[in-house]
Write an enzyme that holds these catalytic residues in place. Structure first.
Site, PDB file in Angstrom:
ATOM      1  N   GLN A  63      39.809  51.228  46.821  1.00  0.00           N
ATOM      2  CA  GLN A  63      39.271  50.267  47.777  1.00  0.00           C
ATOM      3  C   GLN A  63      40.273  49.989  48.899  1.00  0.00           C
ATOM      4  O   GLN A  63      41.466  49.836  48.634  1.00  0.00           O
ATOM      5  CB  GLN A  63      38.936  48.950  47.084  1.00  0.00           C
ATOM      6  CG  GLN A  63      37.844  49.062  46.044  1.00  0.00           C
ATOM      7  CD  GLN A  63      37.391  47.691  45.586  1.00  0.00           C
ATOM      8  OE1 GLN A  63      36.637  47.011  46.270  1.00  0.00           O
ATOM      9  NE2 GLN A  63      37.857  47.272  44.423  1.00  0.00           N
ATOM     10  N   HIS A 104      42.194  40.538  51.976  1.00  0.00           N
ATOM     11  CA  HIS A 104      41.925  39.133  51.657  1.00  0.00           C
ATOM     12  C   HIS A 104      42.619  38.234  52.669  1.00  0.00           C
ATOM     13  O   HIS A 104      43.802  38.416  52.969  1.00  0.00           O
ATOM     14  CB  HIS A 104      42.382  38.802  50.239  1.00  0.00           C
ATOM     15  CG  HIS A 104      41.594  39.543  49.204  1.00  0.00           C
ATOM     16  ND1 HIS A 104      42.070  40.681  48.589  1.00  0.00           N
ATOM     17  CD2 HIS A 104      40.355  39.336  48.716  1.00  0.00           C
ATOM     18  CE1 HIS A 104      41.160  41.143  47.753  1.00  0.00           C
ATOM     19  NE2 HIS A 104      40.104  40.346  47.812  1.00  0.00           N
ATOM     20  N   LYS A 130      27.734  37.241  50.943  1.00  0.00           N
ATOM     21  CA  LYS A 130      28.356  38.399  51.576  1.00  0.00           C
ATOM     22  C   LYS A 130      27.620  38.792  52.851  1.00  0.00           C
ATOM     23  O   LYS A 130      26.427  38.545  53.006  1.00  0.00           O
ATOM     24  CB  LYS A 130      28.321  39.614  50.633  1.00  0.00           C
ATOM     25  CG  LYS A 130      28.983  39.437  49.293  1.00  0.00           C
ATOM     26  CD  LYS A 130      28.983  40.754  48.515  1.00  0.00           C
ATOM     27  CE  LYS A 130      27.575  41.185  48.134  1.00  0.00           C
ATOM     28  NZ  LYS A 130      27.565  42.481  47.410  1.00  0.00           N
ATOM     29  N   CYS A 162      41.354  41.007  44.113  1.00  0.00           N
ATOM     30  CA  CYS A 162      41.417  39.637  44.644  1.00  0.00           C
ATOM     31  C   CYS A 162      42.215  38.685  43.749  1.00  0.00           C
ATOM     32  O   CYS A 162      43.001  37.881  44.283  1.00  0.00           O
ATOM     33  CB  CYS A 162      40.022  39.099  44.929  1.00  0.00           C
ATOM     34  SG  CYS A 162      38.752  39.501  43.739  1.00  0.00           S
ATOM     35  N   HIS A 181      37.021  37.883  51.608  1.00  0.00           N
ATOM     36  CA  HIS A 181      37.209  39.243  51.097  1.00  0.00           C
ATOM     37  C   HIS A 181      36.607  40.221  52.116  1.00  0.00           C
ATOM     38  O   HIS A 181      35.561  39.953  52.695  1.00  0.00           O
ATOM     39  CB  HIS A 181      36.466  39.457  49.779  1.00  0.00           C
ATOM     40  CG  HIS A 181      36.775  38.449  48.713  1.00  0.00           C
ATOM     41  ND1 HIS A 181      37.401  38.781  47.525  1.00  0.00           N
ATOM     42  CD2 HIS A 181      36.526  37.116  48.628  1.00  0.00           C
ATOM     43  CE1 HIS A 181      37.512  37.702  46.767  1.00  0.00           C
ATOM     44  NE2 HIS A 181      36.981  36.679  47.424  1.00  0.00           N
ATOM     45  N   ARG A 199      36.703  50.964  36.612  1.00  0.00           N
ATOM     46  CA  ARG A 199      35.574  50.274  35.993  1.00  0.00           C
ATOM     47  C   ARG A 199      34.884  51.218  35.018  1.00  0.00           C
ATOM     48  O   ARG A 199      34.623  52.378  35.341  1.00  0.00           O
ATOM     49  CB  ARG A 199      34.597  49.782  37.062  1.00  0.00           C
ATOM     50  CG  ARG A 199      35.248  48.773  38.008  1.00  0.00           C
ATOM     51  CD  ARG A 199      34.340  48.322  39.129  1.00  0.00           C
ATOM     52  NE  ARG A 199      35.066  47.484  40.070  1.00  0.00           N
ATOM     53  CZ  ARG A 199      34.567  47.026  41.209  1.00  0.00           C
ATOM     54  NH1 ARG A 199      33.321  47.312  41.546  1.00  0.00           N
ATOM     55  NH2 ARG A 199      35.312  46.272  42.009  1.00  0.00           N
ATOM     56  N   ASP A 217      41.029  47.233  50.357  1.00  0.00           N
ATOM     57  CA  ASP A 217      40.745  45.829  50.095  1.00  0.00           C
ATOM     58  C   ASP A 217      41.546  44.918  51.027  1.00  0.00           C
ATOM     59  O   ASP A 217      42.699  45.207  51.354  1.00  0.00           O
ATOM     60  CB  ASP A 217      41.093  45.505  48.639  1.00  0.00           C
ATOM     61  CG  ASP A 217      40.092  44.570  48.009  1.00  0.00           C
ATOM     62  OD1 ASP A 217      39.215  44.069  48.733  1.00  0.00           O
ATOM     63  OD2 ASP A 217      40.179  44.334  46.794  1.00  0.00           O
TER      64      ASP A 217
END
Length: 603
Positions: A345, A349, A430, A298, A476, A327, A347
């Site tokens: 991911q 946005h 979320k 992000c 997100h 991570r 992902d």
């Protein structure tokens, strides 16, 4: 039995188990023994004595003896100093440590303990003045309950496993033995749970991942860093492609960002302060910049948005990127594909105007429902809100607004939902999708998150229709979440029998003998001409040919073991009749060669 009664029963069983261990090994020293999902555990120090599964029968027998003694659970309060004396005289050093911590600062020790194991704790950091104990028979333990009134109210139970656990979760502390049990109101419920566990073992993605040749791990590469084989790579590429197509249908455009970045980006986003100890750090030999492998995408996407002026007419701006993040997860928490250090991911946005929030969330909810409907997983959603702690960024008024808008979207879409405080991201609330698999387990999968915080921190803006500038809202979304974790769920949900569109190997042609080679060539020509359209568009059929000089039975067994959804068996009779014998998991049939293309397209 209500949830409260079940909790009290499982908590009582933790004490009965500890009492049993104490009778069998009088030198036993105890840590904490809370209720966990479906059961309970107790942390135990037996010195050099190691509990093994061979000991479970005698521990369970002693537990049944204690239950049969018709013992009451008797609650009493004691001053903290008297409790410390009790711990010393009982030679229970772990209890003594907890009591001393409670005496100094109740709230501080609360962070290390399950609430069921603490005394009455005052507000703030006030020291505890008295604690509660429960006694059943000859066993007394520090505890605030709740418990059942009598051991006769305890239902069905079974000891499951024993594992090592550092005292209070600190590897510098002594290692104890954590003895786990499960408990249910009735024997029938216990038997049903054990049956589900057996099914789960058979479907374990780590087992199937090896058997189906999907992924591998190497100690030379590192723990938590899976590598995907050709078959596994097809599977992950197919599900990623499906996610991309769903999002592109709603106007998302692909972007790409590098895998390392300066520390400054995450300081500005707030991730460094929140997750700095979970990042892989990278040192440059050329500059003094402190770098990190990216743990999320992000902040990068905000910089693409900020790279040129934006107008209200440009909104919404939608980016998608399916990319690998990193991570530094704790090694003890890593397992198969469920928890990894390299996670890919899907992902997304959205940067939008406030008046566009409702439609954008509706689009993402529709995409998630389509995806999980395609793989036949029932969905409900968790509305994940902030709690009262100070670990969140942004004004409370913005949070209240964001939480209300997410709930309104979920209600408007008629989704089954529940609300839970403390599960929000640090920058916003979320919608977490909870999917139920084929054996009844629930998994957190897709997520949609509303974020008023990061756009402000990065000073993002767009020109309004009156020539002024204002901050966009950021949404997100990840439909699969971590692809690795999704695959662990998908493999276990299907048991490795993937739907035709997702199977790494969709069709295997099995020949009876070498006389049909020319006919197999005709079949493969037809398969190469097929373009599948649902749900993945422009997707070629994935097939192999087994012409080995082996028996047909062996070829069928091997194709079935690899869970190939369609087997085309070709022999001299099929060649003469201009047909193929089609074998699937559920049926066998003959299909004319000129109908094969239509048949495959309908799968």
């Amino acid at each position: 039995m209500s949830e409260e009664q079940l909790y009290a029963m499982r908590h009582s069983l933790a004490h009965v188990m500890a009492a049993s261990v104490k009778r069998l090994w009088p030198e036993a020293k105890f840590g904490v023994g809370p209720v966990v999902e479906d059961g309970f555990y107790y942390d135990i120090d037996l010195g050099s004595v190691k509990i093994s599964e061979q000991d479970f029968n005698k521990i369970e027998a002693m537990m049944r003896r204690i239950i049969a003694e018709d013992q009451d659970f008797v609650r009493e309060k004691r001053p903290i100093d008297d409790a410390i004396v009790w711990a010393k005289e009982s030679q229970q050093p772990y209890k003594e440590e907890l009591l001393n911590d409670l005496k100094r600062s109740g709230t501080t020790v609360a962070k290390d303990l399950d609430a069921a194991e603490m005394g009455t704790i005052a507000d703030g950091d006030a020291a505890v003045k008295e604690v509660t104990f429960y006694t059943n028979g000859d066993f007394t333990d520090l505890c605030r309950g709740p418990h059942v009134a009598n051991t006769q109210e305890i239902g069905a139970f079974k000891l499951m496993r024993v594992a090592g656990a550092y005292w209070r979760g600190n590897e510098k502390n002594p290692q104890m033995q954590r003895l786990y049990g499960i408990a249910f109101a009735t024997q029938a419920e216990l038997d049903e749970y054990l049956e589900r566990l057996e099914l789960a073992k058979q479907r374990d993605h780590r087992k199937l991942g090896k058997e189906l040749d999907l992924y591998t791990m190497s100690p030379l590469v590192g723990i938590g860093l899976p590598m995907f084989t050709p078959r596994g790579t097809v599977l992950r590429d197919i599900v990623a492609q499906y996610s991309n197509q769903l999002r592109q249908k709603y106007g998302f455009q692909k972007v790409w960002t590098p895998h390392i970045t300066k520390k400054d980006l995450y300081e500005k986003s707030g991730h460094w302060a929140k997750f700095g100890d979970e990042l892989f750090l990278v040192k440059s030999q050329e500059t003094s910049d402190q770098m990190a492998l990216k743990p999320m995408n992000c902040p990068h996407h905000t910089q693409i948005f900020a790279s040129k002026p934006r107008s209200y007419r440009d909104m919404p701006v939608r980016f998608l990127e399916t990319t690998t993040d990193y991570r530094d997860e704790k090694t003890g928490e890593l397992g198969g594909l469920s928890r990894v250090r390299s996670l890919t991911q899907d992902d997304s946005h959205v940067f939008c105007r406030p008046d566009q929030i409702e439609q954008e969330i509706n689009n993402l909810l529709a995409a998630a429902r389509e995806l999980y409907g395609q793989i036949n997983m029932k969905l409900r959603v968790r509305l994940s809100y902030r709690d009262e702690s100070d670990g969140y960024l942004g004004e409370r008024a913005l949070w209240n607004s964001a939480q209300a808008q997410l709930k309104a979207a979920v209600v408007a879409n008629g989704l089954d939902y529940f609300e839970q405080d403390g599960e929000a991201a640090f920058y916003g609330p979320k919608i977490d999708f909870m999917a139920t698999d084929a054996i009844g387990r629930e998994h957190q999968v897709a997520t949609v998150q509303l974020d008023f915080v990061q756009p402000e921190r990065f000073e993002l803006e767009y020109a309004t229709d009156d020539g002024k500038f204002t901050t966009p809202v950021m949404i997100h979304c990840a439909l699969l979440g971590s692809i690795e974790r999704f695959l662990s769920v998908f493999i276990e949900h299907t048991g490795g029998w993937f739907p035709f569109w997702a199977a790494p190997e969709q069709i295997r042609i099995l020949t009876i003998n070498e006389t049909v080679t020319d006919y197999v060539d005709e079949i493969t020509t037809i398969l190469r001409e097929i373009v599948l359209m649902a749900p993945i568009k422009y997707n070629e059929v994935r097939f192999t040919v087994d012409t080995r000089n082996e028996s047909l039975g062996k070829k069928i067994r091997e194709a079935t073991a690899m869970k190939v959804p369609v087997q085309l068996i070709v022999g001299p009779k099929d060649k003469s009749a201009r047909q193929v014998s089609v074998r699937t998991r559920d049926s066998e049939q003959k299909i004319a060669l000129d109908e094969l293309k239509t048949y495959i397209k309908k799968l």
